[in-house]
Motif scaffolding. Structure first.
Motif, PDB file in Angstrom:
ATOM      1  N   ALA A   1     -23.283  29.420   5.716  1.00 49.83           N
ATOM      2  CA  ALA A   1     -22.109  29.573   4.857  1.00 49.83           C
ATOM      3  C   ALA A   1     -22.421  29.177   3.424  1.00 49.83           C
ATOM      4  CB  ALA A   1     -20.948  28.743   5.396  1.00 49.83           C
ATOM      5  N   SER A   2     -23.395  28.284   3.259  1.00 51.27           N
ATOM      6  CA  SER A   2     -23.758  27.810   1.925  1.00 51.27           C
ATOM      7  C   SER A   2     -25.050  28.412   1.391  1.00 51.27           C
ATOM      8  CB  SER A   2     -23.914  26.276   1.940  1.00 51.27           C
ATOM      9  OG  SER A   2     -22.724  25.645   2.329  1.00 51.27           O
ATOM     10  N   ASP A   3     -25.861  28.986   2.289  1.00 49.05           N
ATOM     11  CA  ASP A   3     -27.206  29.434   1.884  1.00 49.05           C
ATOM     12  C   ASP A   3     -27.579  30.662   2.701  1.00 49.05           C
ATOM     13  OD1 ASP A   3     -29.699  29.525   0.724  1.00 49.05           O
ATOM     14  OD2 ASP A   3     -30.520  27.823   1.828  1.00 49.05           O
ATOM     15  N   GLY A   4     -26.818  31.734   2.541  1.00 49.11           N
ATOM     16  CA  GLY A   4     -26.910  32.861   3.461  1.00 49.11           C
ATOM     17  C   GLY A   4     -27.813  34.004   3.052  1.00 49.11           C
ATOM     18  N   VAL A   5     -28.597  33.849   1.995  1.00 46.37           N
ATOM     19  CA  VAL A   5     -29.479  34.925   1.537  1.00 46.37           C
ATOM     20  C   VAL A   5     -30.912  34.404   1.495  1.00 46.37           C
ATOM     21  CG1 VAL A   5     -30.045  36.457  -0.400  1.00 46.37           C
ATOM     22  CG2 VAL A   5     -27.652  36.062   0.228  1.00 46.37           C
ATOM     23  N   PRO A   6     -31.850  35.087   2.169  1.00 42.16           N
ATOM     24  CA  PRO A   6     -31.650  36.300   2.959  1.00 42.16           C
ATOM     25  C   PRO A   6     -30.885  36.020   4.243  1.00 42.16           C
ATOM     26  CG  PRO A   6     -33.880  35.481   3.253  1.00 42.16           C
ATOM     27  CD  PRO A   6     -33.265  34.646   2.166  1.00 42.16           C
ATOM     28  N   PRO A   7     -30.205  37.042   4.780  1.00 41.06           N
ATOM     29  CA  PRO A   7     -29.408  36.819   5.994  1.00 41.06           C
ATOM     30  C   PRO A   7     -30.294  36.442   7.176  1.00 41.06           C
ATOM     31  CG  PRO A   7     -29.576  39.163   5.501  1.00 41.06           C
ATOM     32  CD  PRO A   7     -30.127  38.434   4.316  1.00 41.06           C
ATOM     33  N   PRO A   8     -29.759  35.658   8.093  1.00 43.84           N
ATOM     34  CA  PRO A   8     -30.587  35.192   9.217  1.00 43.84           C
ATOM     35  C   PRO A   8     -30.924  36.324  10.178  1.00 43.84           C
ATOM     36  CG  PRO A   8     -28.303  34.553   9.546  1.00 43.84           C
ATOM     37  CD  PRO A   8     -28.386  35.114   8.157  1.00 43.84           C
ATOM     38  N   SER A   9     -32.094  36.234  10.738  1.00 46.81           N
ATOM     39  CA  SER A   9     -32.498  37.097  11.845  1.00 46.81           C
ATOM     40  C   SER A   9     -32.199  36.348  13.144  1.00 46.81           C
ATOM     41  CB  SER A   9     -33.993  37.391  11.751  1.00 46.81           C
ATOM     42  OG  SER A   9     -34.737  36.195  11.982  1.00 46.81           O
TER      43      SER A   9
ATOM     44  N   THR B   1     -18.781  26.409  11.535  1.00 44.85           N
ATOM     45  CA  THR B   1     -18.102  25.696  10.461  1.00 44.85           C
ATOM     46  C   THR B   1     -16.838  26.442  10.056  1.00 44.85           C
ATOM     47  OG1 THR B   1     -18.502  24.548   8.366  1.00 44.85           O
ATOM     48  CG2 THR B   1     -19.221  26.836   8.493  1.00 44.85           C
ATOM     49  N   GLU B   2     -16.139  25.893   9.068  1.00 47.21           N
ATOM     50  CA  GLU B   2     -14.895  26.500   8.605  1.00 47.21           C
ATOM     51  C   GLU B   2     -15.148  27.554   7.528  1.00 47.21           C
ATOM     52  OE1 GLU B   2     -11.590  24.168   7.600  1.00 47.21           O
ATOM     53  OE2 GLU B   2     -11.758  22.850   9.331  1.00 47.21           O
ATOM     54  N   CYS B   3     -14.222  28.482   7.434  1.00 49.89           N
ATOM     55  CA  CYS B   3     -14.291  29.521   6.405  1.00 49.89           C
ATOM     56  C   CYS B   3     -14.028  28.974   5.009  1.00 49.89           C
ATOM     57  CB  CYS B   3     -13.287  30.622   6.708  1.00 49.89           C
ATOM     58  SG  CYS B   3     -13.615  31.533   8.233  1.00 49.89           S
ATOM     59  N   ILE B   4     -13.587  27.710   4.896  1.00 53.48           N
ATOM     60  CA  ILE B   4     -13.293  27.172   3.567  1.00 53.48           C
ATOM     61  C   ILE B   4     -14.527  27.176   2.672  1.00 53.48           C
ATOM     62  CG2 ILE B   4     -11.291  25.776   4.186  1.00 53.48           C
ATOM     63  CD1 ILE B   4     -13.142  23.347   4.371  1.00 53.48           C
ATOM     64  N   THR B   5     -15.716  27.135   3.261  1.00 50.79           N
ATOM     65  CA  THR B   5     -16.925  27.167   2.439  1.00 50.79           C
ATOM     66  C   THR B   5     -17.032  28.504   1.710  1.00 50.79           C
ATOM     67  OG1 THR B   5     -18.048  25.650   3.946  1.00 50.79           O
ATOM     68  CG2 THR B   5     -19.428  26.932   2.447  1.00 50.79           C
ATOM     69  N   LEU B   6     -16.825  29.609   2.429  1.00 54.43           N
ATOM     70  CA  LEU B   6     -16.877  30.928   1.795  1.00 54.43           C
ATOM     71  C   LEU B   6     -15.710  31.122   0.830  1.00 54.43           C
ATOM     72  CD1 LEU B   6     -17.980  33.261   4.734  1.00 54.43           C
ATOM     73  CD2 LEU B   6     -19.396  32.214   2.951  1.00 54.43           C
ATOM     74  N   LEU B   7     -14.508  30.726   1.243  1.00 57.96           N
ATOM     75  CA  LEU B   7     -13.359  30.839   0.334  1.00 57.96           C
ATOM     76  C   LEU B   7     -13.594  29.999  -0.916  1.00 57.96           C
ATOM     77  CD1 LEU B   7     -10.418  30.567   2.912  1.00 57.96           C
ATOM     78  CD2 LEU B   7     -11.412  32.647   1.946  1.00 57.96           C
ATOM     79  N   GLY B   8     -14.305  28.891  -0.741  1.00 52.52           N
ATOM     80  CA  GLY B   8     -14.601  28.013  -1.866  1.00 52.52           C
ATOM     81  C   GLY B   8     -15.523  28.638  -2.884  1.00 52.52           C
ATOM     82  N   GLN B   9     -16.266  29.658  -2.487  1.00 49.21           N
ATOM     83  CA  GLN B   9     -17.140  30.346  -3.432  1.00 49.21           C
ATOM     84  C   GLN B   9     -16.355  31.317  -4.312  1.00 49.21           C
ATOM     85  OE1 GLN B   9     -20.261  31.744  -0.763  1.00 49.21           O
ATOM     86  NE2 GLN B   9     -20.613  29.616  -0.112  1.00 49.21           N
ATOM     87  N   ASP B  10     -15.068  31.478  -4.020  1.00 49.82           N
ATOM     88  CA  ASP B  10     -14.129  32.163  -4.917  1.00 49.82           C
ATOM     89  C   ASP B  10     -13.176  31.144  -5.557  1.00 49.82           C
ATOM     90  OD1 ASP B  10     -13.356  34.941  -5.791  1.00 49.82           O
ATOM     91  OD2 ASP B  10     -11.397  34.286  -5.069  1.00 49.82           O
TER      92      ASP B  10
END
Length: 388
Positions: free
Chosen positions: A116-124, A163-172
């Protein structure tokens, strides 16, 4: 502490990501309000200032990387997010436990803490739950819990767990994640009135990137933050299965206040107890009201109700009931995985999370009276112990 400088943090993120394209600029207002509120109201000490600053830079950096990945891999925009199971609340009603159970079904695909915090590159499939990024995230968790050991008791997550979606929402910068780091009343008030549509558009774009690496399945997501933005959530995911947990509101308020006091107390020496009690009790009331308004306005989006007592008494049966409501079957591997997780993770394995409403100037009877209509509507049993 010096003021949090929005431009400087954006510049630091650009340098870290190697890209200067943030996508939509909808995030800027929330970021600006957050920084001003933290400067004026949070009472951050040196560690707290550094933690908030680095979390902001980290959020901006991941946003840049997600946006850049979409630019360089246009096929990712065609990734489908079909019929996700989304736990929308209530606060402190067992949402973490439920998300962990759903994660034991091999057919599901959880949002993991590290990615959620470090998703690039996406996991295999090979790097989904192991590797340098997972190790780094666990090391950061260990460091934070060493600074405040109570955090491990109150709310522990493994980097390779859901984890919670608040991490992704927090990136907005439309997310309760920032209120879990610092007591920021002005930002909190702004957030209650915010338009979450851009946050959920970004949320979808991040999930598309994450699953494009080959780790797919039915997404199982969770955050009580969703209860405050159900219109925006369902606009982005119209076929979502919405799950709502219910528990004695006196316990919910006491547990939420204890959690926020523990988290924000790691980063400030100020006494925020009165604000925490008032604000997070109001947040629960706001969640109840918004959910009821949504249910009345949108019968086409049914919400599956789950009692906390039923979930902890018989977790396998509770998941089986949820799946049946979603038109799904709980097969043997999923059933075995859930049972094994329950056996291996008894409640309180990190210690007992004790809390009392009186510690925050609240009274259990008054809380139950305030939420009486909610308790009656869903036949929520009273729990012993929240009073003292």
């Amino acid at each position: 502490m010096p003021e949090l400088n929005v431009d400087a943090m954006m510049t630091a993120a650009i340098e870290a990501a190697g890209s200067d394209d943030f996508g939509s600029n909808d995030f800027v207002e929330g970021l600006t309000v957050l920084c001003a509120s933290a400067d004026a109201e949070a009472g951050l000490h040196e560690l707290g200032y550094f933690a908030l600053q680095q979390n902001v830079i980290g959020a901006l950096t991941n946003r840049l990387k997600i946006t850049d990945w979409h630019r360089r891999h246009p096929d990712v925009a065609r990734e489908r997010i079909d019929a996700p199971l989304i736990v929308v609340g209530m606060f402190r009603a067992g949402t973490t436990f439920l998300s962990q159970l759903l994660d034991r079904d091999p057919g599901n695909r959880a949002l993991l803490r590290w990615e959620a915090s470090d998703g690039v590159p996406p996991p295999s499939p090979e790097t989904f739950r192991a590797g340098p990024r997972v190790d780094a995230a666990n090391a950061a968790i260990d460091m934070l819990e060493s600074l405040n050991p109570r955090m491990k008791i109150v709310h522990h997550e493994d980097a390779e767990g859901p984890t919670e979606c608040i991490t992704l929402l927090g990136q907005d910068f439309k997310s309760l994640t920032w209120e879990a780091i610092a007591n920021v009343p002005t930002y909190g008030e702004w957030l209650r009135q915010a338009d979450y549509r851009s946050a959920y558009r970004y949320h979808r774009s991040a999930l598309q990137v994450l699953q494009s690496g080959g780790v797919r399945g039915q997404w199982t997501l969770k955050s009580p933050n969703h209860a405050l933005a159900l219109d925006a959530l369902t606009a982005e995911y119209p076929d979502a299965h919405l799950l709502l947990l219910h528990r004695d509101p006196a316990v919910l308020c006491a547990s939420a206040c204890s959690l926020i006091s523990t988290l924000t107390g790691t980063f400030s020496d100020g006494d925020h107890a009165a604000y925490i009690a008032e604000h997070w009790t109001q947040m629960l009331a706001e969640s109840v009201d918004r959910i009821e308004a949504f249910r009345s306005a949108h019968p086409e989006h049914p919400i599956i109700d789950v009692h906390y007592a039923d979930l902890v008494q018989d977790p396998v049966r509770a998941i089986e009931t949820i799946y049946a409501r979603c038109g799904m079957d709980l097969d043997g591997p999923a059933r075995d995985g859930i049972a094994a997780f329950v056996a291996a993770n008894p409640k309180g394995r990190f210690g007992t999370h004790g809390y009392r409403v009186a510690d925050f100037g609240l009274a259990a009877d008054a809380l139950r009276e305030r939420f009486a209509a909610y308790v009656e509507r869903y036949a929520i049993p009273v729990e012993v112990g929240a009073d003292g």
